[in-house]
Design an enzyme around this catalytic site. Structure first.
Site, PDB file in Angstrom:
ATOM      1  N   ASP A 196     -35.232 -41.848 -52.476  1.00  0.00           N
ATOM      2  CA  ASP A 196     -34.541 -40.573 -52.618  1.00  0.00           C
ATOM      3  C   ASP A 196     -33.909 -40.539 -54.010  1.00  0.00           C
ATOM      4  OD1 ASP A 196     -33.196 -38.161 -51.988  1.00  0.00           O
ATOM      5  OD2 ASP A 196     -33.056 -38.789 -49.888  1.00  0.00           O
ATOM      6  N   ASP A 220     -33.892 -35.057 -54.609  1.00  0.00           N
ATOM      7  CA  ASP A 220     -32.760 -34.287 -54.103  1.00  0.00           C
ATOM      8  C   ASP A 220     -32.497 -33.046 -54.972  1.00  0.00           C
ATOM      9  OD1 ASP A 220     -30.505 -34.579 -52.126  1.00  0.00           O
ATOM     10  OD2 ASP A 220     -29.317 -34.411 -53.958  1.00  0.00           O
ATOM     11  N   GLU A 241     -36.970 -31.401 -53.182  1.00  0.00           N
ATOM     12  CA  GLU A 241     -36.147 -30.544 -52.323  1.00  0.00           C
ATOM     13  C   GLU A 241     -35.750 -29.308 -53.126  1.00  0.00           C
ATOM     14  OE1 GLU A 241     -32.017 -30.685 -49.703  1.00  0.00           O
ATOM     15  OE2 GLU A 241     -32.075 -31.539 -51.704  1.00  0.00           O
ATOM     16  N   HIS A 248     -31.864 -34.799 -42.270  1.00  0.00           N
ATOM     17  CA  HIS A 248     -30.491 -35.291 -42.126  1.00  0.00           C
ATOM     18  C   HIS A 248     -29.436 -34.228 -42.417  1.00  0.00           C
ATOM     19  CE1 HIS A 248     -31.349 -35.337 -46.340  1.00  0.00           C
ATOM     20  NE2 HIS A 248     -30.081 -35.560 -46.617  1.00  0.00           N
ATOM     21  N   ASP A 249     -29.863 -33.054 -42.862  1.00  0.00           N
ATOM     22  CA  ASP A 249     -28.922 -31.960 -43.146  1.00  0.00           C
ATOM     23  C   ASP A 249     -28.989 -30.860 -42.092  1.00  0.00           C
ATOM     24  OD1 ASP A 249     -28.136 -33.128 -45.590  1.00  0.00           O
ATOM     25  OD2 ASP A 249     -29.757 -32.130 -46.688  1.00  0.00           O
TER      26      ASP A 249
HETATM   27  C1  NOJ Z   1     -29.249 -32.542 -50.473  1.00  0.00           C
HETATM   28  C2  NOJ Z   1     -29.160 -33.699 -49.533  1.00  0.00           C
HETATM   29  O1  NOJ Z   1     -30.205 -33.620 -48.616  1.00  0.00           O
HETATM   30  C3  NOJ Z   1     -27.798 -33.635 -48.897  1.00  0.00           C
HETATM   31  O2  NOJ Z   1     -27.646 -34.530 -47.841  1.00  0.00           O
HETATM   32  C4  NOJ Z   1     -26.776 -33.880 -49.975  1.00  0.00           C
HETATM   33  O3  NOJ Z   1     -25.481 -33.699 -49.450  1.00  0.00           O
HETATM   34  C5  NOJ Z   1     -26.961 -32.929 -51.143  1.00  0.00           C
HETATM   35  N1  NOJ Z   1     -28.333 -32.755 -51.519  1.00  0.00           N
HETATM   36  C6  NOJ Z   1     -26.220 -33.428 -52.344  1.00  0.00           C
HETATM   37  O4  NOJ Z   1     -26.878 -34.549 -52.871  1.00  0.00           O
END
Ligand code: NOJ
Length: 547
Positions: free
Chosen positions: A101, A203, A245, A319-320
């Site tokens: 990541d 990310d 992402e 995970h979000d």
């Molecule tokens: C996206 C990530 O998936 C998330 O978990 C994170 O809080 C933010 N980017 C900041 O890095």
């Protein structure tokens, strides 16, 4: 036939591990790399080809590792570099590559670059970050808000300027306009590639090209130039999968990121199918009623736009996000059927599927009742802000239980042992109380489990080129209860039809969907032909392939 452009990661399934919550080998309540190694056999039998590892780097863990203080060290609670090398080797021995990541929009405020940068205006690393003077008359330079709530600018007393942070104040944004910063990042990426990793998940990559003075954060003017440079300087020329992402991505932008001649990324991880369910003003904290027609419209748009070029990431959760079965299925009356339905619908689409840890056993959202049980910085910040703005506590908890990020971060449920067998100690976040029934051990012993269904889908993708490369065509677009589509490659056709609701439904089937041959996936009785009419049970999904 698969084209000459066909890549190994197109038929592979990616499995995302959130290391903190996956498997704890030493009883400290936090998952770790040796824990992951001990579960590689399990992942091999699931059939996945790639692990996306959420950050394992040194970090004060303000945002569970998405705040990195040293890109070339492992967080001690996760293990050592030797452990990491062993993970890469053991995974490779099982045919699994590791995606790291890459969090390079920002660092931790404890990164040595930031410590130096904030020491003086003339500091060597000052320009690695984004500093601005206070507005005329004082106060923040612009009204930009942090994604975790509150202003995106924090005043630094010592040097009298504000620094930018699009996430927490402990995650200062890097300044990609600085070529020296970019060179450091590429060097670090090459160092990891040389250690044998397969590729990167990137990310919030759409934020690196920001132009804050013009109010631009996502999709900035130099974004694609930076990504192309990164490609040239690091993974270009290799077969490394790279996934960016990009919450802001449109299908048109996705073609820029992932078009075959662009020299950028393998695919983007975009969220339009997620955010179309969110409230226009209140976002995820105020979900809208589920609308299947709208969901299909988004999925179709992406499937068609990337039909000939570019590549999709396919996912329901990460995970979000909340647990897939709780969000899009029914985690009470039809948990097993609806989890299988969702898996079927997703895995037959065109793109690379992503399975988030625990999704393959149908893990559900967690029923927390008090704010004390939550751990996520975003939820805790929003709790403070929303309560101050007058939202009742119970409404906030209901919203957090529906859509908060901690739903996905409770411990992986391995067995009926305490804390789901995740740890012998006290877990950093409580396990879901349903771990006694929903766990890997029980799933392995049950041929009808969600897990058995996932295994089948993951294996099929490696066997059937039509599933990877077939032309996508949607059907019954306006139907409020059914999703239906076909994939066609040469003379081969697969038809997929699914009921997204807990009541049966009958429908007339368009001719192109009428396929006879063999059952490829079913969550009730196997069906080997779809005729002129179909009757689907609650959350039933069938996939039929022509012979
Ligand atoms: C996206 C990530 O998936 C998330 O978990 C994170 O809080 C933010 N980017 C900041 O890095």
């Amino acid at each position: 036939m698969p084209s000459a452009q066909s890549k190994w990661w197109q038929s592979a399934t990616v499995y995302q591990i959130y290391p903190r919550s996956f498997a704890d080998s030493n009883g400290d309540g936090v998952g770790d790399i040796p824990g992951i190694i001990s579960r590689l056999d399990y992942l091999q039998t699931l059939g996945i080809g790639v692990i996306w590892l959420s950050p394992i780097f040194a970090s004060p863990m303000d945002d569970n590792g998405y705040d990195i203080s040293d890109y070339q060290a492992i967080a001690p609670e996760f293990g050592t570099l030797d452990d990491f090398d062993q993970l890469v080797a053991e995974a490779r021995a099982r045919g699994i590559g590791i995606l790291l990541d890459l969090v390079v929009n920002h660092t931790s405020d404890e990164h040595r670059w930031f410590i130096d940068a904030r020491s003086a205006r003339e500091a060597a690393y000052r320009d690695f970050y984004v500093w601005r003077d206070p507005a005329p008359g004082g106060g923040v330079p612009t009204g930009l808000q942090s994604i975790f709530g509150g202003p995106a600018w924090t005043f630094d007393e010592r040097t009298g300027q504000y620094y930018l942070h699009q996430f927490s104040r402990r995650q200062p944004d890097l300044n990609w306009e600085n070529p020296a910063l970019r060179a450091e990042i590429y060097q670090m990426m090459n160092w990891w590639l040389a250690r044998g990793i397969a590729g990167f998940r990137m990310d919030v990559i759409d934020l690196i090209g920001k132009d804050v003075d013009r109010g631009v954060t996502a999709n900035g003017p130099r974004l694609h130039e930076y990504i192309q440079e990164m490609h040239r300087e690091t993974f270009g020329g290799s077969d490394a999968p790279t996934v960016g992402e990009a919450w802001s991505a449109t299908p048109e932008a996705a073609l820029l990121y992932s078009g075959r001649d662009r020299g950028e990324l393998s695919m983007v991880f975009q969220f339009e199918h997620v955010t179309q369910q969110w409230h226009e003003t209140w976002g995820k904290w105020q979900p809208k009623p589920f609308d299947l027609v709208a969901l299909k419209r988004v999925i179709n748009r992406w499937q068609y736009a990337l039909a000939d070029d570019g590549w999709n990431s396919l996912f329901w959760g990460n995970h979000d996000l909340p647990r897939a079965v709780s969000k899009y299925g029914d985690d009470k009356g039809f948990r097993v059927q609806s989890a299988k339905m969702l898996a079927t619908v997703l895995h037959f689409l065109r793109g690379t599927p992503y399975v988030y840890q625990g999704e393959e056993i149908g893990m559900t959202n967690v029923p927390f009742t008090s704010i004390e049980q939550f751990r996520d910085i975003e939820t805790l910040n929003m709790h403070r802000l929303h309560l101050a703005a007058g939202l009742p506590e119970s409404d906030f908890i209901a919203g957090a239980n529906a859509n908060g990020r901690d739903n996905a971060r409770t411990p992986m449920q391995w067995s009926a042992a305490p804390h789901g067998g995740f740890t012998t100690g006290t877990p950093w976040i409580e396990a879901n109380p349903n771990c006694a029934e929903i766990n890997v051990e029980a799933s392995l012993a049950d041929d009808g489990s969600v897990l058995a269904h996932y295994r089948r889908l993951v294996a099929l993708r490696k066997e059937l080129p039509v599933m990877v490369h077939g032309r996508y065509q949607s059907h019954l677009d306006g139907h409020p209860q059914i999703m239906a589509y076909t994939r066609t490659l040469g003379g081969q056709r697969v038809a997929v039809i699914a009921n997204f609701f807990g009541r049966p439904v009958a429908a007339d089937v368009p001719e192109e969907m009428q396929v006879a041959g063999k059952s490829l996936a079913a969550n009730y009785s196997p069906v080997s032909a779809i005729g002129k009419q179909v009757l689907l049970q609650p959350f039933e999904a069938i996939a039929v392939g022509s012979q």
